[in-house]
Design an enzyme around this catalytic site. Structure first.
Site, mmCIF file in Angstrom:
data_model
loop_
_atom_site.group_PDB
_atom_site.id
_atom_site.type_symbol
_atom_site.label_atom_id
_atom_site.label_comp_id
_atom_site.label_asym_id
_atom_site.label_seq_id
_atom_site.Cartn_x
_atom_site.Cartn_y
_atom_site.Cartn_z
ATOM 1 N N GLY A 9 0.848 -1.187 0.000
ATOM 2 C CA GLY A 9 0.000 0.000 0.000
ATOM 3 C C GLY A 9 0.877 1.228 0.000
ATOM 4 O O GLY A 9 2.107 1.128 -0.022
ATOM 5 N N THR A 10 0.272 2.392 0.044
ATOM 6 C CA THR A 10 1.041 3.626 0.112
ATOM 7 C C THR A 10 1.565 3.831 1.528
ATOM 8 O O THR A 10 1.219 3.077 2.447
ATOM 9 C CB THR A 10 0.171 4.837 -0.271
ATOM 10 O OG1 THR A 10 -0.906 4.945 0.675
ATOM 11 C CG2 THR A 10 -0.390 4.699 -1.674
ATOM 12 N N CYS A 13 -0.722 3.852 5.363
ATOM 13 C CA CYS A 13 -1.921 3.007 5.270
ATOM 14 C C CYS A 13 -1.912 1.877 6.293
ATOM 15 O O CYS A 13 -2.759 0.988 6.244
ATOM 16 C CB CYS A 13 -2.067 2.437 3.863
ATOM 17 S SG CYS A 13 -0.884 1.138 3.462
ATOM 18 N N GLY A 14 -0.969 1.894 7.226
ATOM 19 C CA GLY A 14 -0.998 0.938 8.325
ATOM 20 C C GLY A 14 -0.212 -0.341 8.120
ATOM 21 O O GLY A 14 -0.463 -1.340 8.809
ATOM 22 N N SER A 16 2.999 -1.116 8.861
ATOM 23 C CA SER A 16 3.786 -1.510 10.032
ATOM 24 C C SER A 16 2.884 -1.906 11.192
ATOM 25 O O SER A 16 3.224 -2.806 11.973
ATOM 26 C CB SER A 16 4.717 -0.369 10.446
ATOM 27 O OG SER A 16 5.678 -0.120 9.438
ATOM 28 N N ASP A 86 9.297 -6.198 7.522
ATOM 29 C CA ASP A 86 8.734 -4.876 7.237
ATOM 30 C C ASP A 86 9.695 -4.060 6.378
ATOM 31 O O ASP A 86 10.878 -4.379 6.272
ATOM 32 C CB ASP A 86 8.440 -4.136 8.543
ATOM 33 C CG ASP A 86 7.478 -2.966 8.348
ATOM 34 O OD1 ASP A 86 6.669 -3.017 7.403
ATOM 35 O OD2 ASP A 86 7.539 -2.011 9.138
ATOM 36 N N GLU A 87 9.175 -2.998 5.777
ATOM 37 C CA GLU A 87 9.942 -2.116 4.889
ATOM 38 C C GLU A 87 10.624 -2.931 3.783
ATOM 39 O O GLU A 87 11.781 -2.674 3.406
ATOM 40 C CB GLU A 87 10.982 -1.312 5.679
ATOM 41 C CG GLU A 87 10.422 -0.511 6.844
ATOM 42 C CD GLU A 87 9.509 0.634 6.421
ATOM 43 O OE1 GLU A 87 9.354 0.868 5.199
ATOM 44 O OE2 GLU A 87 8.945 1.303 7.305
ATOM 45 N N ALA A 88 9.884 -3.892 3.251
ATOM 46 C CA ALA A 88 10.463 -4.818 2.275
ATOM 47 C C ALA A 88 10.804 -4.159 0.946
ATOM 48 O O ALA A 88 11.531 -4.743 0.141
ATOM 49 C CB ALA A 88 9.507 -5.991 2.042
#
Length: 219
Positions: A9-10, A13-14, A16, A86-88
């Site tokens: 998502g952008t 947008c939640g 994390s 996360d932050e893939a």
């Protein structure tokens, strides 16, 4: 069957927040996992949410080899049932290939979270590879909103409130505060709908236009 899942998502947008929730849900059911992140807003080796939640994580660097990390842990008697990544978008193609191998060869679930495109509307390397390899690609249902109220679809980089389309691909920052009484950071990010991204009209620019005595000819 283990799966490679990619949630995209952008910004704002939640992603994390969901990553933290996924980790919590699996741990609550007795599963054992590892949490990874890269260049989180809260600093190195931390997975954080804008809601104020955070957990310690393993920092993903270009040198990290997911396959060797997991195999080494397993051979030393550790248990790993799943990975939260996360932050893939900041991962390399090789990182994603390693994650897919972990799913296929070791039957370990991988849950990856990241944004699809950079501020130039181009796919990040890690996100592109995840789209190519993931068993499931999920678009997050919590919609980020442009300043105009429409669904935000693009990530914009701003400098002193104005949108820029050139520069280093990776510059760590956060989404800008929408309080008009607080000055915009020198470098920040803002989510915009496609129309306002194309016009380079950030919230700060829109406010300036609204206060201007001149009429802006929208086309």
């Amino acid at each position: 069957m283990a799966e490679l899942n990619f949630y995209s998502g952008t910004m704002d947008c939640g992603k994390s927040t969901l990553a933290l929730q996924v980790d919590h849900n699996h741990r609550a059911r007795g599963r054992v996992g590892r949490v990874f992140t890269s260049r989180d807003r809260a600093g190195e080796a931390t997975l954080s949410s804008r809601l104020g939640l955070e957990v310690g994580a393993i920092e993903v660097t270009p040198e990290l080899d997911f396959w060797h990390f997991v195999v080494d842990a397993l051979t030393h008697g550790e248990r790993i049932d799943y990975l939260v990544c996360d932050e893939a978008q900041f991962y390399t193609r090789q990182h994603v290939d390693q994650l897919s191998k972990i799913v296929d060869e070791l039957s370990i679930d991988v849950f990856a979270f990241g944004i699809l495109t950079d501020f130039r509307t181009r796919l990040f390397e890690g996100s592109a590879r995840l789209v190519e390899l993931a068993d499931r690609v999920h678009t997050l249902q919590v919609e980020a909103l442009c300043w105009c109220g429409e669904r935000a679809t693009h990530n914009a980089r701003t400098e002193n409130g104005e949108m820029v389309t050139e520069g280093e691909v990776i510059v760590v920052g956060d989404v800008e505060d929408d309080d008009p009484h607080r000055s915009a950071p020198s470098v920040g990010y803002e989510v915009l709908c496609r129309r306002h991204h194309r016009r380079r009209m950030t919230a700060a620019v829109a406010r300036a236009v609204a206060l201007s005595p001149d009429v802006l000819p929208f086309g």
